[in-house]
Design a protein around this motif. Sequence first.
Motif, short mmCIF file in Angstrom:
data_model
loop_
_atom_site.label_atom_id
_atom_site.label_comp_id
_atom_site.label_asym_id
_atom_site.label_seq_id
_atom_site.Cartn_x
_atom_site.Cartn_y
_atom_site.Cartn_z
N LEU A 251 0.85 -1.18 0.00
CA LEU A 251 0.00 0.00 0.00
C LEU A 251 0.88 1.24 0.00
CD1 LEU A 251 -2.89 1.26 0.42
CD2 LEU A 251 -2.38 1.17 2.86
N SER A 252 0.63 2.15 -0.93
CA SER A 252 1.35 3.42 -1.01
C SER A 252 0.32 4.55 -1.08
CB SER A 252 2.24 3.47 -2.26
OG SER A 252 3.19 2.43 -2.24
N ALA A 253 0.75 5.73 -0.65
CA ALA A 253 -0.16 6.89 -0.66
C ALA A 253 0.63 8.14 -1.01
CB ALA A 253 -0.81 7.04 0.71
N ALA B 53 2.82 14.84 -5.82
CA ALA B 53 3.65 14.39 -4.69
C ALA B 53 4.24 13.01 -4.97
CB ALA B 53 2.80 14.36 -3.42
N ALA B 54 5.32 12.71 -4.29
CA ALA B 54 5.95 11.39 -4.41
C ALA B 54 5.14 10.35 -3.64
CB ALA B 54 7.37 11.45 -3.86
N TRP B 55 5.17 9.12 -4.12
CA TRP B 55 4.51 8.02 -3.42
C TRP B 55 5.28 7.68 -2.16
CZ3 TRP B 55 -0.22 6.62 -4.49
CH2 TRP B 55 -0.72 6.80 -5.78
N GLN B 56 4.56 7.40 -1.10
CA GLN B 56 5.16 6.93 0.16
C GLN B 56 4.64 5.52 0.39
OE1 GLN B 56 3.82 9.02 3.65
NE2 GLN B 56 5.07 7.79 5.02
N GLU C 175 -2.96 11.28 7.29
CA GLU C 175 -3.84 12.43 7.07
C GLU C 175 -3.38 13.18 5.84
OE1 GLU C 175 -5.39 16.33 9.53
OE2 GLU C 175 -4.54 14.64 10.62
N GLY C 176 -4.31 13.65 5.03
CA GLY C 176 -3.99 14.40 3.82
C GLY C 176 -3.83 13.56 2.58
N THR C 177 -4.01 12.24 2.70
CA THR C 177 -3.90 11.35 1.53
C THR C 177 -4.99 11.67 0.52
OG1 THR C 177 -2.88 9.55 2.79
CG2 THR C 177 -4.01 8.94 0.75
N ALA D 126 -0.98 -3.10 -10.50
CA ALA D 126 -0.97 -1.86 -9.72
C ALA D 126 -2.27 -1.12 -9.97
CB ALA D 126 0.23 -1.00 -10.11
N ILE D 127 -2.97 -0.81 -8.89
CA ILE D 127 -4.24 -0.09 -8.97
C ILE D 127 -4.07 1.23 -8.25
CG2 ILE D 127 -6.69 -0.16 -8.43
CD1 ILE D 127 -5.66 -2.41 -10.34
N THR D 128 -4.32 2.33 -8.94
CA THR D 128 -4.21 3.67 -8.36
C THR D 128 -5.58 4.31 -8.38
OG1 THR D 128 -1.96 3.83 -9.23
CG2 THR D 128 -3.03 5.89 -8.57
N PHE D 129 -5.95 4.95 -7.26
CA PHE D 129 -7.27 5.58 -7.18
C PHE D 129 -7.23 6.78 -6.23
CE2 PHE D 129 -6.94 1.97 -4.39
CZ PHE D 129 -7.48 2.37 -3.19
#
Length: 130
Positions: free
Chosen positions: A29-31, A37-40, A61-63, A102-105
């Motif tokens: 899991l990345s956010a 912004a860069a992925w964390q 918070e802020g994701t 990879a699923i991004t949403f």
Amino acid sequence: MSTDTTASVSTHILDTSVGRPAGGVAVRLSARPGRQAAWQELGGSATDADGRCKDLPALPEGTTHVRLDFEVEPYFLKKKAEAQQDAPAHRDSGAVFFPEVAITFAVTAGEHYHVPLLLNPFGYSVYRGS
């Protein structure tokens, strides 16, 4: 006014080629807090025998965007090895067509996002579940 300051995420995998949950698949899991912004990477889990990840990390918070990375190649290689024990004349090339998914949403604070992955050896689909 909602007191929730972040979104939450859950997922599960159904192997549609056999009509059963896909257990033992690693999920990361990345956010990120915005499109630029860069992925964390927050951590990960693996699907249980019911195909569910019940312990994904909380989102900061802020994701605003989330990415789920599913490592499906080991699952399919194990499945192929088991099938070849039963049918040694199996004519597959041995390659896994989708080694990862990879699923991004996008997410909104205070909402829960359940994102099921419907998987088979040559395709997949996802949707926002409940």
